[in-house]
Design a protein around this motif. Structure first.
Motif, PDB file in Angstrom:
ATOM      1  N   SER A 204       1.602  -1.375   0.187  1.00  0.00           N
ATOM      2  CA  SER A 204       0.022   0.204   0.391  1.00  0.00           C
ATOM      3  C   SER A 204       0.963   1.146  -0.033  1.00  0.00           C
ATOM      4  O   SER A 204       0.457   2.068  -0.323  1.00  0.00           O
ATOM      5  CB  SER A 204      -0.936   0.357   1.249  1.00  0.00           C
ATOM      6  OG  SER A 204      -0.150   0.044   2.337  1.00  0.00           O
ATOM      7  N   TYR A 205       2.381   1.171   0.182  1.00  0.00           N
ATOM      8  CA  TYR A 205       2.514   2.123   0.893  1.00  0.00           C
ATOM      9  C   TYR A 205       2.893   3.055  -1.098  1.00  0.00           C
ATOM     10  O   TYR A 205       3.916   4.130  -0.792  1.00  0.00           O
ATOM     11  CB  TYR A 205       4.271   2.140   0.822  1.00  0.00           C
ATOM     12  CG  TYR A 205       4.674   1.338   2.108  1.00  0.00           C
ATOM     13  CD1 TYR A 205       3.917   2.716   3.352  1.00  0.00           C
ATOM     14  CD2 TYR A 205       4.751   0.727   2.786  1.00  0.00           C
ATOM     15  CE1 TYR A 205       3.422   2.412   4.455  1.00  0.00           C
ATOM     16  CE2 TYR A 205       4.638   0.289   4.028  1.00  0.00           C
ATOM     17  CZ  TYR A 205       4.611   1.079   4.913  1.00  0.00           C
ATOM     18  OH  TYR A 205       4.242   0.787   6.728  1.00  0.00           O
ATOM     19  N   GLY A 206       2.882   2.178  -2.327  1.00  0.00           N
ATOM     20  CA  GLY A 206       2.901   2.883  -3.209  1.00  0.00           C
ATOM     21  C   GLY A 206       1.483   3.695  -3.515  1.00  0.00           C
ATOM     22  O   GLY A 206       1.961   4.690  -4.989  1.00  0.00           O
ATOM     23  N   MET A 207       1.135   3.850  -2.556  1.00  0.00           N
ATOM     24  CA  MET A 207      -0.006   5.050  -3.594  1.00  0.00           C
ATOM     25  C   MET A 207       0.946   6.184  -2.771  1.00  0.00           C
ATOM     26  O   MET A 207       0.068   7.143  -3.465  1.00  0.00           O
ATOM     27  CB  MET A 207      -1.225   4.686  -1.867  1.00  0.00           C
ATOM     28  CG  MET A 207      -2.356   3.275  -2.559  1.00  0.00           C
ATOM     29  SD  MET A 207      -3.276   3.499  -2.004  1.00  0.00           S
ATOM     30  CE  MET A 207      -3.026   3.379   0.241  1.00  0.00           C
ATOM     31  N   LEU A 212       1.554  10.884  -6.079  1.00  0.00           N
ATOM     32  CA  LEU A 212       2.072  12.505  -6.205  1.00  0.00           C
ATOM     33  C   LEU A 212       1.998  12.756  -8.373  1.00  0.00           C
ATOM     34  O   LEU A 212       1.578  14.156  -8.645  1.00  0.00           O
ATOM     35  CB  LEU A 212       3.542  12.140  -6.126  1.00  0.00           C
ATOM     36  CG  LEU A 212       3.896  12.806  -4.717  1.00  0.00           C
ATOM     37  CD1 LEU A 212       5.225  12.631  -4.650  1.00  0.00           C
ATOM     38  CD2 LEU A 212       2.947  13.445  -4.017  1.00  0.00           C
ATOM     39  N   TYR A 213       2.360  11.273  -9.145  1.00  0.00           N
ATOM     40  CA  TYR A 213       2.007  11.602 -10.426  1.00  0.00           C
ATOM     41  C   TYR A 213       0.306  11.812 -10.693  1.00  0.00           C
ATOM     42  O   TYR A 213       0.370  13.214 -11.922  1.00  0.00           O
ATOM     43  CB  TYR A 213       2.253  10.194 -11.029  1.00  0.00           C
ATOM     44  CG  TYR A 213       3.807   9.719 -11.153  1.00  0.00           C
ATOM     45  CD1 TYR A 213       4.441   9.840 -12.385  1.00  0.00           C
ATOM     46  CD2 TYR A 213       4.266   8.984 -10.057  1.00  0.00           C
ATOM     47  CE1 TYR A 213       5.823   9.763 -12.616  1.00  0.00           C
ATOM     48  CE2 TYR A 213       5.145   8.719  -9.984  1.00  0.00           C
ATOM     49  CZ  TYR A 213       6.478   9.442 -11.062  1.00  0.00           C
ATOM     50  OH  TYR A 213       7.401   9.254 -11.274  1.00  0.00           O
ATOM     51  N   LYS A 224      -8.853  14.385  -7.572  1.00  0.00           N
ATOM     52  CA  LYS A 224      -7.675  14.297  -6.537  1.00  0.00           C
ATOM     53  C   LYS A 224      -7.970  14.271  -4.646  1.00  0.00           C
ATOM     54  O   LYS A 224      -7.556  13.561  -4.193  1.00  0.00           O
ATOM     55  CB  LYS A 224      -6.780  15.565  -6.512  1.00  0.00           C
ATOM     56  CG  LYS A 224      -6.432  16.331  -7.912  1.00  0.00           C
ATOM     57  CD  LYS A 224      -5.365  17.107  -7.932  1.00  0.00           C
ATOM     58  CE  LYS A 224      -4.662  17.742  -9.490  1.00  0.00           C
ATOM     59  NZ  LYS A 224      -4.440  18.775  -9.247  1.00  0.00           N
ATOM     60  N   LEU A 225      -9.106  15.561  -4.755  1.00  0.00           N
ATOM     61  CA  LEU A 225     -10.073  14.971  -3.048  1.00  0.00           C
ATOM     62  C   LEU A 225     -10.040  13.927  -2.532  1.00  0.00           C
ATOM     63  O   LEU A 225      -9.522  13.584  -1.943  1.00  0.00           O
ATOM     64  CB  LEU A 225     -10.479  15.960  -2.816  1.00  0.00           C
ATOM     65  CG  LEU A 225     -10.349  17.677  -3.436  1.00  0.00           C
ATOM     66  CD1 LEU A 225     -11.373  18.368  -3.330  1.00  0.00           C
ATOM     67  CD2 LEU A 225      -9.197  18.171  -1.730  1.00  0.00           C
ATOM     68  N   MET A 226     -10.946  12.250  -3.723  1.00  0.00           N
ATOM     69  CA  MET A 226     -11.039  11.877  -3.375  1.00  0.00           C
ATOM     70  C   MET A 226     -10.300  10.740  -2.806  1.00  0.00           C
ATOM     71  O   MET A 226     -10.563   9.949  -1.915  1.00  0.00           O
ATOM     72  CB  MET A 226     -11.653  10.979  -4.618  1.00  0.00           C
ATOM     73  CG  MET A 226     -13.108  10.126  -4.588  1.00  0.00           C
ATOM     74  SD  MET A 226     -14.012  10.031  -5.980  1.00  0.00           S
ATOM     75  CE  MET A 226     -12.598   9.207  -6.854  1.00  0.00           C
ATOM     76  N   LEU A 227      -9.779  10.512  -4.301  1.00  0.00           N
ATOM     77  CA  LEU A 227      -8.270   9.858  -3.696  1.00  0.00           C
ATOM     78  C   LEU A 227      -7.190   9.549  -2.563  1.00  0.00           C
ATOM     79  O   LEU A 227      -7.225   8.689  -2.214  1.00  0.00           O
ATOM     80  CB  LEU A 227      -6.912   9.666  -4.956  1.00  0.00           C
ATOM     81  CG  LEU A 227      -7.550   8.856  -6.777  1.00  0.00           C
ATOM     82  CD1 LEU A 227      -6.849   9.045  -7.564  1.00  0.00           C
ATOM     83  CD2 LEU A 227      -8.813   7.276  -6.093  1.00  0.00           C
ATOM     84  N   PHE A 228      -7.367  10.973  -2.306  1.00  0.00           N
ATOM     85  CA  PHE A 228      -6.274  11.597  -1.023  1.00  0.00           C
ATOM     86  C   PHE A 228      -7.291  10.850   0.147  1.00  0.00           C
ATOM     87  O   PHE A 228      -7.328  10.808   1.227  1.00  0.00           O
ATOM     88  CB  PHE A 228      -6.139  12.889  -1.008  1.00  0.00           C
ATOM     89  CG  PHE A 228      -5.941  13.789   0.278  1.00  0.00           C
ATOM     90  CD1 PHE A 228      -4.102  13.604   0.425  1.00  0.00           C
ATOM     91  CD2 PHE A 228      -6.031  14.122   0.733  1.00  0.00           C
ATOM     92  CE1 PHE A 228      -3.407  14.036   1.579  1.00  0.00           C
ATOM     93  CE2 PHE A 228      -5.655  14.560   2.803  1.00  0.00           C
ATOM     94  CZ  PHE A 228      -4.043  14.827   2.299  1.00  0.00           C
ATOM     95  N   TYR A 229      -8.897  11.300  -0.200  1.00  0.00           N
ATOM     96  CA  TYR A 229      -9.449  10.753   1.695  1.00  0.00           C
ATOM     97  C   TYR A 229      -9.571   9.331   1.390  1.00  0.00           C
ATOM     98  O   TYR A 229      -8.980   8.940   2.466  1.00  0.00           O
ATOM     99  CB  TYR A 229     -10.918  11.458   1.135  1.00  0.00           C
ATOM    100  CG  TYR A 229     -11.853  10.721   2.835  1.00  0.00           C
ATOM    101  CD1 TYR A 229     -11.777  11.350   3.487  1.00  0.00           C
ATOM    102  CD2 TYR A 229     -12.340   9.665   1.842  1.00  0.00           C
ATOM    103  CE1 TYR A 229     -12.394  10.327   4.557  1.00  0.00           C
ATOM    104  CE2 TYR A 229     -13.108   8.914   3.361  1.00  0.00           C
ATOM    105  CZ  TYR A 229     -13.263   9.738   4.321  1.00  0.00           C
ATOM    106  OH  TYR A 229     -14.286   9.239   5.372  1.00  0.00           O
TER     107      TYR A 229
END
Length: 465
Positions: A204-207, A212-213, A224-229
Protein backbone atom coordinates in the motif's frame (compact mmCIF):
# COMPACT_ATOMS: atom_id res chain seq x y z
CA UNK A 1 16.61 33.54 -10.86
CA UNK A 2 19.98 34.55 -9.40
CA UNK A 3 18.39 37.37 -7.42
CA UNK A 4 15.85 35.02 -5.92
CA UNK A 5 18.58 32.68 -4.72
CA UNK A 6 20.55 35.55 -3.15
CA UNK A 7 17.44 36.87 -1.39
CA UNK A 8 16.73 33.43 0.03
CA UNK A 9 20.31 33.15 1.24
CA UNK A 10 20.11 36.53 2.97
CA UNK A 11 16.75 35.67 4.52
CA UNK A 12 17.95 32.37 5.96
CA UNK A 13 21.22 33.97 7.10
CA UNK A 14 19.25 36.39 9.25
CA UNK A 15 17.14 33.56 10.60
CA UNK A 16 20.28 31.57 11.40
CA UNK A 17 21.79 34.47 13.36
CA UNK A 18 18.55 34.84 15.31
CA UNK A 19 18.40 31.11 16.04
CA UNK A 20 22.06 31.13 17.06
CA UNK A 21 21.47 33.87 19.61
CA UNK A 22 18.35 32.14 20.91
CA UNK A 23 20.23 28.83 21.20
CA UNK A 24 23.08 30.38 23.19
CA UNK A 25 20.58 32.07 25.49
CA UNK A 26 18.64 28.82 26.01
CA UNK A 27 21.81 26.85 26.82
CA UNK A 28 22.71 29.45 29.44
CA UNK A 29 19.22 29.21 30.92
CA UNK A 30 19.40 25.40 31.01
CA UNK A 31 22.67 25.53 32.96
CA UNK A 32 21.35 28.15 35.36
CA UNK A 33 17.77 26.86 35.89
CA UNK A 34 18.31 23.15 36.35
CA UNK A 35 15.41 20.80 37.23
CA UNK A 36 14.53 20.25 40.89
CA UNK A 37 14.63 17.17 43.09
CA UNK A 38 16.83 14.95 40.94
CA UNK A 39 19.33 12.40 42.20
CA UNK A 40 23.05 12.98 41.66
CA UNK A 41 23.03 10.40 38.85
CA UNK A 42 20.18 12.18 37.07
CA UNK A 43 21.90 15.58 37.44
CA UNK A 44 24.96 14.04 35.78
CA UNK A 45 22.68 12.89 32.97
CA UNK A 46 21.15 16.36 32.70
CA UNK A 47 24.48 18.18 32.40
CA UNK A 48 25.74 15.60 29.90
CA UNK A 49 22.71 16.13 27.68
CA UNK A 50 22.87 19.94 27.89
CA UNK A 51 26.59 19.89 27.07
CA UNK A 52 25.78 18.08 23.83
CA UNK A 53 23.83 21.15 22.72
CA UNK A 54 27.09 23.09 22.61
CA UNK A 55 28.60 20.42 20.35
CA UNK A 56 25.61 20.49 18.01
CA UNK A 57 25.75 24.30 17.98
CA UNK A 58 29.39 24.28 16.85
CA UNK A 59 28.62 21.67 14.19
CA UNK A 60 25.76 23.73 12.75
CA UNK A 61 27.71 26.98 12.83
CA UNK A 62 30.37 25.26 10.73
CA UNK A 63 27.84 23.69 8.34
CA UNK A 64 25.94 26.90 7.77
CA UNK A 65 29.01 29.07 7.28
CA UNK A 66 31.06 26.61 5.18
CA UNK A 67 28.54 24.34 3.48
CA UNK A 68 25.27 26.25 3.24
CA UNK A 69 21.90 24.76 4.15
CA UNK A 70 18.73 24.35 2.09
CA UNK A 71 15.67 24.20 4.32
CA UNK A 72 14.21 21.34 2.25
CA UNK A 73 17.31 19.15 2.26
CA UNK A 74 17.41 15.96 4.37
CA UNK A 75 20.02 17.11 6.91
CA UNK A 76 17.55 19.66 8.32
CA UNK A 77 14.84 17.08 8.97
CA UNK A 78 17.39 14.55 10.23
CA UNK A 79 18.84 17.03 12.72
CA UNK A 80 15.45 18.09 14.07
CA UNK A 81 14.35 14.48 14.64
CA UNK A 82 17.71 13.50 16.13
CA UNK A 83 17.64 16.41 18.60
CA UNK A 84 14.04 15.68 19.55
CA UNK A 85 14.90 12.04 20.24
CA UNK A 86 18.18 12.30 22.13
CA UNK A 87 18.38 15.84 23.51
CA UNK A 88 15.12 17.80 23.77
CA UNK A 89 12.74 15.08 24.98
CA UNK A 90 15.18 13.74 27.64
CA UNK A 91 15.57 17.30 28.99
CA UNK A 92 11.78 17.71 29.12
CA UNK A 93 11.48 14.36 30.90
CA UNK A 94 13.96 15.44 33.57
CA UNK A 95 12.17 18.75 34.14
CA UNK A 96 8.79 17.02 34.40
CA UNK A 97 10.27 14.19 36.50
CA UNK A 98 9.01 11.55 34.04
CA UNK A 99 11.81 9.11 34.73
CA UNK A 100 10.23 5.66 34.51
CA UNK A 101 9.45 3.76 31.32
CA UNK A 102 7.11 0.79 31.70
CA UNK A 103 7.80 1.14 35.45
CA UNK A 104 11.55 0.72 34.85
CA UNK A 105 14.36 3.21 35.48
CA UNK A 106 16.67 3.01 32.47
CA UNK A 107 18.73 6.16 33.01
CA UNK A 108 21.91 4.20 33.78
CA UNK A 109 22.29 4.06 30.01
CA UNK A 110 21.80 7.82 29.54
CA UNK A 111 25.35 9.17 29.65
CA UNK A 112 26.83 6.49 27.42
CA UNK A 113 23.79 6.55 25.14
CA UNK A 114 23.91 10.33 24.82
CA UNK A 115 27.59 10.41 23.87
CA UNK A 116 26.99 7.60 21.38
CA UNK A 117 24.10 9.54 19.85
CA UNK A 118 26.35 12.57 19.36
CA UNK A 119 29.09 10.35 17.91
CA UNK A 120 26.53 8.83 15.56
CA UNK A 121 25.37 12.27 14.45
CA UNK A 122 28.96 13.33 13.73
CA UNK A 123 29.50 10.23 11.57
CA UNK A 124 26.17 10.94 9.85
CA UNK A 125 27.29 14.49 9.03
CA UNK A 126 30.67 13.24 7.78
CA UNK A 127 28.94 10.70 5.55
CA UNK A 128 26.48 13.33 4.34
CA UNK A 129 29.17 15.79 3.27
CA UNK A 130 31.67 13.22 2.00
CA UNK A 131 29.44 12.50 -0.99
CA UNK A 132 29.95 14.67 -4.07
CA UNK A 133 27.34 17.39 -4.43
CA UNK A 134 25.48 17.95 -7.66
CA UNK A 135 25.75 21.70 -8.14
CA UNK A 136 23.89 22.44 -11.37
CA UNK A 137 20.26 21.96 -12.27
CA UNK A 138 19.80 19.70 -15.23
CA UNK A 139 17.88 20.77 -18.29
CA UNK A 140 14.16 20.29 -17.83
CA UNK A 141 12.84 17.06 -19.29
CA UNK A 142 9.19 17.04 -20.33
CA UNK A 143 7.24 13.79 -20.60
CA UNK A 144 5.50 13.62 -23.98
CA UNK A 145 3.13 10.79 -23.10
CA UNK A 146 1.93 12.38 -19.84
CA UNK A 147 -1.64 11.11 -20.38
CA UNK A 148 -0.35 7.53 -20.56
CA UNK A 149 1.69 8.05 -17.40
CA UNK A 150 -1.37 9.49 -15.67
CA UNK A 151 -3.49 6.47 -16.60
CA UNK A 152 -0.78 4.05 -15.50
CA UNK A 153 -0.41 5.89 -12.19
CA UNK A 154 -4.16 5.56 -11.62
CA UNK A 155 -3.96 1.80 -12.26
CA UNK A 156 -1.00 1.37 -9.90
CA UNK A 157 -2.62 3.54 -7.24
CA UNK A 158 -5.83 1.51 -7.29
CA UNK A 159 -3.85 -1.75 -7.18
CA UNK A 160 -2.02 -0.56 -4.04
CA UNK A 161 -5.27 0.69 -2.55
CA UNK A 162 -7.01 -2.64 -3.18
CA UNK A 163 -4.09 -4.47 -1.50
CA UNK A 164 -4.57 -2.26 1.53
CA UNK A 165 -8.33 -2.90 1.55
CA UNK A 166 -7.84 -6.69 1.27
CA UNK A 167 -5.53 -6.56 4.26
CA UNK A 168 -8.04 -4.52 6.29
CA UNK A 169 -10.93 -6.78 5.28
CA UNK A 170 -8.92 -9.82 6.36
CA UNK A 171 -8.72 -8.19 9.79
CA UNK A 172 -12.51 -8.15 10.02
CA UNK A 173 -13.11 -4.49 9.14
CA UNK A 174 -15.72 -3.96 6.46
CA UNK A 175 -15.68 -1.30 3.73
CA UNK A 176 -18.16 1.01 5.45
CA UNK A 177 -16.08 0.99 8.64
CA UNK A 178 -12.97 1.93 6.65
CA UNK A 179 -14.50 4.69 4.53
CA UNK A 180 -16.36 6.34 7.43
CA UNK A 181 -13.31 6.25 9.74
CA UNK A 182 -15.05 3.90 12.14
CA UNK A 183 -18.27 5.94 12.42
CA UNK A 184 -20.33 3.19 10.77
CA UNK A 185 -19.90 -0.38 9.64
CA UNK A 186 -18.97 -3.53 11.49
CA UNK A 187 -15.85 -5.27 12.71
CA UNK A 188 -15.31 -8.96 13.33
CA UNK A 189 -13.37 -8.79 16.60
CA UNK A 190 -12.22 -12.42 16.32
CA UNK A 191 -10.27 -11.64 13.14
CA UNK A 192 -8.32 -8.69 14.56
CA UNK A 193 -4.53 -9.17 14.44
CA UNK A 194 -4.92 -12.62 12.84
CA UNK A 195 -4.56 -11.69 9.16
CA UNK A 196 -2.41 -13.84 6.88
CA UNK A 197 -2.39 -10.98 4.33
CA UNK A 198 -0.33 -8.52 6.36
CA UNK A 199 2.33 -8.57 3.62
CA UNK A 200 -0.19 -6.80 1.36
CA UNK A 201 -0.17 -3.87 3.74
CA UNK A 202 3.41 -3.12 2.68
CA UNK A 203 2.34 -2.84 -0.98
CA UNK A 204 0.00 0.00 0.00
CA UNK A 205 2.95 2.39 0.41
CA UNK A 206 3.00 2.66 -3.37
CA UNK A 207 -0.05 4.91 -3.10
CA UNK A 208 2.14 7.75 -1.85
CA UNK A 209 4.36 8.12 -4.91
CA UNK A 210 1.65 7.35 -7.48
CA UNK A 211 -0.61 9.96 -5.87
CA UNK A 212 2.04 12.59 -6.68
CA UNK A 213 1.80 11.65 -10.37
CA UNK A 214 -1.97 11.98 -10.17
CA UNK A 215 -1.54 15.28 -8.33
CA UNK A 216 0.77 16.48 -11.11
CA UNK A 217 -1.14 15.35 -14.19
CA UNK A 218 -4.81 15.25 -13.20
CA UNK A 219 -6.97 18.24 -14.11
CA UNK A 220 -9.76 17.13 -11.79
CA UNK A 221 -9.74 18.49 -8.24
CA UNK A 222 -12.49 16.01 -7.40
CA UNK A 223 -10.30 13.02 -8.31
CA UNK A 224 -7.39 14.43 -6.31
CA UNK A 225 -9.55 15.02 -3.23
CA UNK A 226 -11.33 11.69 -3.51
CA UNK A 227 -8.13 9.65 -3.81
CA UNK A 228 -6.51 11.69 -1.05
CA UNK A 229 -9.41 10.86 1.30
CA UNK A 230 -9.38 7.17 0.37
CA UNK A 231 -5.65 7.02 0.99
CA UNK A 232 -5.88 8.85 4.33
CA UNK A 233 -8.84 6.79 5.57
CA UNK A 234 -7.28 3.42 4.72
CA UNK A 235 -4.01 4.35 6.45
CA UNK A 236 -5.77 5.92 9.42
CA UNK A 237 -7.74 2.74 10.11
CA UNK A 238 -4.40 0.96 10.43
CA UNK A 239 -3.40 3.51 13.07
CA UNK A 240 -0.45 4.92 11.15
CA UNK A 241 0.82 8.39 12.05
CA UNK A 242 3.97 8.63 9.99
CA UNK A 243 2.33 7.81 6.65
CA UNK A 244 -0.43 10.37 7.30
CA UNK A 245 2.26 12.99 7.86
CA UNK A 246 4.09 11.83 4.70
CA UNK A 247 0.90 11.99 2.61
CA UNK A 248 0.44 15.63 3.63
CA UNK A 249 4.07 16.76 3.38
CA UNK A 250 5.02 15.02 0.10
CA UNK A 251 2.83 17.20 -2.20
CA UNK A 252 4.05 20.33 -0.38
CA UNK A 253 7.71 19.43 -0.92
CA UNK A 254 6.96 18.52 -4.54
CA UNK A 255 5.35 21.93 -5.17
CA UNK A 256 8.32 23.85 -3.76
CA UNK A 257 10.84 21.80 -5.74
CA UNK A 258 8.86 22.10 -8.94
CA UNK A 259 8.57 25.87 -8.58
CA UNK A 260 12.17 26.24 -7.31
CA UNK A 261 10.98 28.20 -4.31
CA UNK A 262 11.37 27.66 -0.57
CA UNK A 263 8.90 28.06 2.31
CA UNK A 264 9.15 30.94 4.74
CA UNK A 265 9.93 30.25 8.38
CA UNK A 266 6.35 31.27 9.27
CA UNK A 267 4.97 28.71 6.80
CA UNK A 268 7.19 25.98 8.27
CA UNK A 269 6.08 26.81 11.81
CA UNK A 270 2.42 26.82 10.81
CA UNK A 271 2.82 23.43 9.12
CA UNK A 272 4.56 22.00 12.20
CA UNK A 273 1.75 23.31 14.39
CA UNK A 274 -0.86 21.68 12.15
CA UNK A 275 1.04 18.38 12.06
CA UNK A 276 1.36 18.42 15.87
CA UNK A 277 -2.43 18.71 16.15
CA UNK A 278 -2.89 15.99 13.54
CA UNK A 279 -0.52 13.58 15.33
CA UNK A 280 -2.40 14.23 18.58
CA UNK A 281 -5.74 13.42 16.98
CA UNK A 282 -4.42 10.28 15.28
CA UNK A 283 -2.81 9.09 18.53
CA UNK A 284 -6.05 9.62 20.43
CA UNK A 285 -8.16 7.71 17.92
CA UNK A 286 -5.88 5.01 16.50
CA UNK A 287 -6.25 2.45 19.30
CA UNK A 288 -10.03 2.57 18.97
CA UNK A 289 -9.88 2.35 15.18
CA UNK A 290 -7.48 -0.59 15.31
CA UNK A 291 -9.59 -2.37 17.93
CA UNK A 292 -12.77 -1.92 15.88
CA UNK A 293 -14.59 0.43 18.26
CA UNK A 294 -14.35 3.56 16.14
CA UNK A 295 -12.94 6.95 16.98
CA UNK A 296 -13.59 6.65 20.71
CA UNK A 297 -13.04 10.15 22.11
CA UNK A 298 -14.57 13.05 20.23
CA UNK A 299 -12.20 15.10 18.13
CA UNK A 300 -12.87 18.22 20.21
CA UNK A 301 -11.70 16.47 23.38
CA UNK A 302 -8.34 15.78 21.72
CA UNK A 303 -7.73 19.35 20.59
CA UNK A 304 -6.12 20.81 23.67
CA UNK A 305 -2.56 21.90 24.30
CA UNK A 306 -1.79 19.61 27.23
CA UNK A 307 -2.99 16.49 25.44
CA UNK A 308 -1.09 17.23 22.22
CA UNK A 309 2.07 18.08 24.19
CA UNK A 310 1.85 14.80 26.14
CA UNK A 311 1.30 12.80 22.94
CA UNK A 312 4.33 14.34 21.22
CA UNK A 313 6.58 13.81 24.24
CA UNK A 314 5.40 10.22 24.64
CA UNK A 315 6.02 9.60 20.94
CA UNK A 316 9.67 10.62 21.32
CA UNK A 317 10.11 8.99 24.75
CA UNK A 318 11.27 5.80 23.07
CA UNK A 319 14.76 7.18 23.72
CA UNK A 320 14.35 5.41 27.09
CA UNK A 321 14.21 2.05 25.32
CA UNK A 322 17.45 3.09 23.60
CA UNK A 323 18.95 3.79 27.04
CA UNK A 324 17.93 0.28 28.09
CA UNK A 325 19.61 -1.22 25.02
CA UNK A 326 22.86 0.66 25.69
CA UNK A 327 22.69 -0.36 29.35
CA UNK A 328 22.04 -4.08 28.78
CA UNK A 329 23.97 -4.89 25.59
CA UNK A 330 26.31 -6.76 25.59
CA UNK A 331 26.14 -7.02 29.42
CA UNK A 332 22.97 -9.15 29.63
CA UNK A 333 22.65 -10.20 25.99
CA UNK A 334 25.21 -10.41 23.23
CA UNK A 335 24.97 -8.23 20.16
CA UNK A 336 22.55 -9.66 17.62
CA UNK A 337 24.95 -9.35 14.65
CA UNK A 338 22.48 -8.69 11.83
CA UNK A 339 19.67 -11.01 12.95
CA UNK A 340 17.19 -8.14 12.58
CA UNK A 341 18.61 -5.79 9.94
CA UNK A 342 19.83 -8.49 7.56
CA UNK A 343 18.26 -11.90 8.22
CA UNK A 344 14.75 -10.80 9.21
CA UNK A 345 14.63 -8.33 6.32
CA UNK A 346 15.06 -11.32 4.01
CA UNK A 347 12.31 -13.40 5.62
CA UNK A 348 9.80 -10.71 6.64
CA UNK A 349 7.96 -10.50 3.33
CA UNK A 350 7.27 -14.25 3.22
CA UNK A 351 3.59 -14.61 4.25
CA UNK A 352 3.04 -16.45 7.52
CA UNK A 353 0.23 -18.29 5.76
CA UNK A 354 2.88 -19.98 3.59
CA UNK A 355 5.57 -20.29 6.26
CA UNK A 356 3.58 -21.25 9.36
CA UNK A 357 6.67 -21.54 11.54
CA UNK A 358 8.21 -18.24 10.43
CA UNK A 359 10.15 -16.86 13.41
CA UNK A 360 9.28 -13.58 15.06
CA UNK A 361 11.81 -10.72 14.94
CA UNK A 362 14.61 -10.64 17.51
CA UNK A 363 13.42 -7.14 18.49
CA UNK A 364 10.91 -8.76 20.84
CA UNK A 365 13.71 -10.33 22.85
CA UNK A 366 15.71 -7.11 22.63
CA UNK A 367 12.84 -5.18 24.21
CA UNK A 368 12.47 -7.79 26.94
CA UNK A 369 16.17 -7.56 27.83
CA UNK A 370 16.43 -3.78 27.42
CA UNK A 371 13.24 -2.87 29.30
CA UNK A 372 10.96 -5.71 30.46
CA UNK A 373 8.75 -8.54 29.30
CA UNK A 374 5.77 -6.23 29.72
CA UNK A 375 7.36 -3.66 27.39
CA UNK A 376 8.08 -6.40 24.87
CA UNK A 377 4.46 -7.58 24.88
CA UNK A 378 3.28 -3.97 24.55
CA UNK A 379 5.46 -3.61 21.47
CA UNK A 380 7.58 -0.66 22.53
CA UNK A 381 9.80 0.67 19.77
CA UNK A 382 13.26 2.18 19.81
CA UNK A 383 14.96 4.75 17.56
CA UNK A 384 17.35 3.96 14.74
CA UNK A 385 20.50 4.15 16.89
CA UNK A 386 19.08 1.47 19.18
CA UNK A 387 18.92 -0.96 16.29
CA UNK A 388 22.43 -0.15 15.13
CA UNK A 389 23.76 -0.62 18.67
CA UNK A 390 22.11 -3.92 19.60
CA UNK A 391 23.18 -5.34 16.23
CA UNK A 392 26.88 -4.32 16.19
CA UNK A 393 27.60 -2.06 19.18
CA UNK A 394 29.41 1.26 18.86
CA UNK A 395 30.92 0.22 15.52
CA UNK A 396 27.38 -0.38 14.27
CA UNK A 397 26.36 3.16 15.19
CA UNK A 398 29.44 4.65 13.50
CA UNK A 399 29.14 2.59 10.31
CA UNK A 400 25.39 2.78 9.76
CA UNK A 401 25.04 6.47 10.58
CA UNK A 402 27.87 7.18 8.13
CA UNK A 403 26.08 5.05 5.51
CA UNK A 404 22.75 6.72 6.31
CA UNK A 405 24.40 10.11 5.83
CA UNK A 406 25.79 9.12 2.41
CA UNK A 407 22.39 7.83 1.28
CA UNK A 408 20.67 11.03 2.43
CA UNK A 409 23.24 13.12 0.54
CA UNK A 410 22.55 11.08 -2.57
CA UNK A 411 18.88 11.82 -1.96
CA UNK A 412 19.64 15.54 -1.64
CA UNK A 413 21.27 15.54 -5.09
CA UNK A 414 17.89 14.62 -6.55
CA UNK A 415 16.67 18.10 -5.61
CA UNK A 416 18.81 19.42 -8.48
CA UNK A 417 16.92 17.53 -11.19
CA UNK A 418 14.15 18.92 -13.37
CA UNK A 419 12.83 15.44 -14.16
CA UNK A 420 9.38 14.84 -12.65
CA UNK A 421 10.25 11.26 -11.68
CA UNK A 422 13.27 12.36 -9.65
CA UNK A 423 11.40 15.17 -7.91
CA UNK A 424 8.61 12.76 -7.00
CA UNK A 425 11.20 10.29 -5.72
CA UNK A 426 12.70 12.96 -3.45
CA UNK A 427 9.29 14.22 -2.30
CA UNK A 428 8.23 10.65 -1.47
CA UNK A 429 11.31 9.49 0.42
CA UNK A 430 12.18 12.66 2.35
CA UNK A 431 9.10 12.57 4.67
CA UNK A 432 9.66 8.84 5.28
CA UNK A 433 13.02 9.62 6.92
CA UNK A 434 10.94 10.47 9.99
CA UNK A 435 9.81 6.85 10.30
CA UNK A 436 13.28 5.45 9.53
CA UNK A 437 14.79 7.44 12.40
CA UNK A 438 12.08 7.21 15.02
CA UNK A 439 11.38 3.49 14.54
CA UNK A 440 14.61 1.51 14.21
CA UNK A 441 13.17 -1.48 12.41
CA UNK A 442 14.99 -2.05 9.12
CA UNK A 443 12.85 -5.00 7.87
CA UNK A 444 9.69 -2.88 7.78
CA UNK A 445 11.47 0.31 6.71
CA UNK A 446 13.26 -1.46 3.86
CA UNK A 447 10.03 -2.70 2.25
CA UNK A 448 8.35 0.65 2.92
CA UNK A 449 11.03 2.34 0.80
CA UNK A 450 11.04 -0.41 -1.87
CA UNK A 451 7.29 -0.26 -2.48
CA UNK A 452 7.28 3.53 -2.32
CA UNK A 453 9.79 3.86 -5.16
CA UNK A 454 8.77 0.81 -7.23
CA UNK A 455 5.89 2.68 -8.98
CA UNK A 456 8.35 5.47 -9.89
CA UNK A 457 10.68 2.93 -11.51
CA UNK A 458 7.78 1.43 -13.47
CA UNK A 459 6.38 4.78 -14.62
CA UNK A 460 9.80 6.09 -15.60
CA UNK A 461 10.32 3.02 -17.76
CA UNK A 462 7.18 3.83 -19.75
CA UNK A 463 7.87 7.56 -20.06
CA UNK A 464 8.74 9.10 -23.42
CA UNK A 465 10.70 12.38 -23.49
Amino acid sequence: MITIKINHKKKYSLVFVELLMISIFLIMLLYYFKPDNLTLELYNCYYTIVFQLIIYLFIWCYLFLRKGIDILEPIVLITVIHLLLFIITPIISLYSNEILWFDENLWDGCIKGTWLSTLGYIFLVVGYYSTKQKRKFEKKRTIINSKTIYKLSLIIWFFCFVCNIIYLLSEGKNILYILTLGSNGTVDIEKLNTSVFSFLGVVSYGMLSTYLYIYQYSNSKLIKLMLFYLMISSFLIRGFRFIIVAVIIAPIIFNYLKRKTRPSIVSVLMLLFFLAILVGVVEGTRDGLRAGIGMGDSISSLLNFEYIKDVLIENFSIYKTYYGIVQNFPLNMDYTYGQLMIIYTLVMFIPRGIWHTKPYPISRKVNAIAVSEYASRAGTAYPYLGEYYHEFGMLGICFFTFLFGKICRKLKNYMCYNDVHTLILYSTICPLLFQIMIRGYTPSNFYMIVFSILPIIILKRYSIY
